[in-house]
Design an enzyme around this catalytic site. Sequence first.
Site, mmCIF file in Angstrom:
data_model
loop_
_atom_site.group_PDB
_atom_site.id
_atom_site.type_symbol
_atom_site.label_atom_id
_atom_site.label_comp_id
_atom_site.label_asym_id
_atom_site.label_seq_id
_atom_site.Cartn_x
_atom_site.Cartn_y
_atom_site.Cartn_z
ATOM 1 N N ARG A 1 0.832 -1.204 0.000
ATOM 2 C CA ARG A 1 0.000 0.000 0.000
ATOM 3 C C ARG A 1 0.863 1.250 0.000
ATOM 4 O O ARG A 1 0.617 2.194 -0.739
ATOM 5 C CB ARG A 1 -0.924 0.002 1.224
ATOM 6 C CG ARG A 1 -1.677 1.308 1.412
ATOM 7 C CD ARG A 1 -2.618 1.219 2.597
ATOM 8 N NE ARG A 1 -3.127 2.529 2.941
ATOM 9 C CZ ARG A 1 -4.133 3.127 2.318
ATOM 10 N NH1 ARG A 1 -4.726 2.531 1.310
ATOM 11 N NH2 ARG A 1 -4.552 4.316 2.701
ATOM 12 N N GLY B 1 -11.732 4.174 6.392
ATOM 13 C CA GLY B 1 -10.344 3.769 6.224
ATOM 14 C C GLY B 1 -10.000 3.589 4.761
ATOM 15 O O GLY B 1 -10.656 4.150 3.880
ATOM 16 N N CYS B 2 -8.971 2.801 4.489
ATOM 17 C CA CYS B 2 -8.504 2.586 3.112
ATOM 18 C C CYS B 2 -9.668 2.216 2.196
ATOM 19 O O CYS B 2 -10.355 1.219 2.401
ATOM 20 C CB CYS B 2 -7.450 1.479 3.089
ATOM 21 S SG CYS B 2 -6.901 1.047 1.421
ATOM 22 N N PHE B 3 -9.881 3.026 1.171
ATOM 23 C CA PHE B 3 -11.078 2.832 0.355
ATOM 24 C C PHE B 3 -11.038 1.587 -0.516
ATOM 25 O O PHE B 3 -12.054 1.132 -1.005
ATOM 26 C CB PHE B 3 -11.432 4.066 -0.465
ATOM 27 C CG PHE B 3 -10.335 4.743 -1.254
ATOM 28 C CD1 PHE B 3 -9.169 4.103 -1.636
ATOM 29 C CD2 PHE B 3 -10.496 6.080 -1.619
ATOM 30 C CE1 PHE B 3 -8.192 4.753 -2.375
ATOM 31 C CE2 PHE B 3 -9.519 6.750 -2.348
ATOM 32 C CZ PHE B 3 -8.370 6.075 -2.734
#
Length: 210
Positions: free
Chosen positions: A8, A47-49
């Site tokens: 990421r 959060g992280c999409f």
Amino acid sequence: MLPNFLNRLLRPFTSSASLGLAGQSGGESLATHSFPPNTQKATVAAGCFWGVEHLYRRHFGAGKGLLDARVGYTGGATAAPSYRQVCGGNTGHAESLQVLFDPDKVSYRQLIEFFFRMHDPTTLNRQGMDTGTQYRSAVYANDEEQLKVAEDLKKKVGEKWYKGKPITTEVAMAGQWYDAEDYHQLYLERTPGGYECPAHYVRKFDQSLD
């Protein structure tokens, strides 16, 4: 092979994001598609999409009410931010998901109940190892009725599902939406084994919110 969270961190940056449903359309934005006249919109941040989109598509796709979805940025002040700018934490935007759904097949309430199951709403500006205001928990209502539903569910999950813990979820009216860069869309479908936030899984609770 790099650890999952490093994948990421090392993903590429691009310079701009196209404007989505809320205004000028760009690229493959939802505004360019045709949907049934009763189509409604839900906007959440958890959060992280990447993982948020993946879980919503898995649970509500395939004829279960989700018509389409885009990841993007909202809740901040910077116009047309890039991913790099949002990651800097100074735009005020959150990584978010915008869902178009058929209310005859799935209700807004069901979508928001799922939101409170699929991430941790008790951690302020953090999901898993991802920290910063861009990873905050939020529901951005697209009308007054949605606002009432979201506020009611936030209160009930605090009382029944997360007793003794603060519910940090921001509930507010939706502002300007900006589509994220194309490489973020459907990321986990196009990148098997890509980063998934460890806080993103569907929790089971004994108590109903009814």
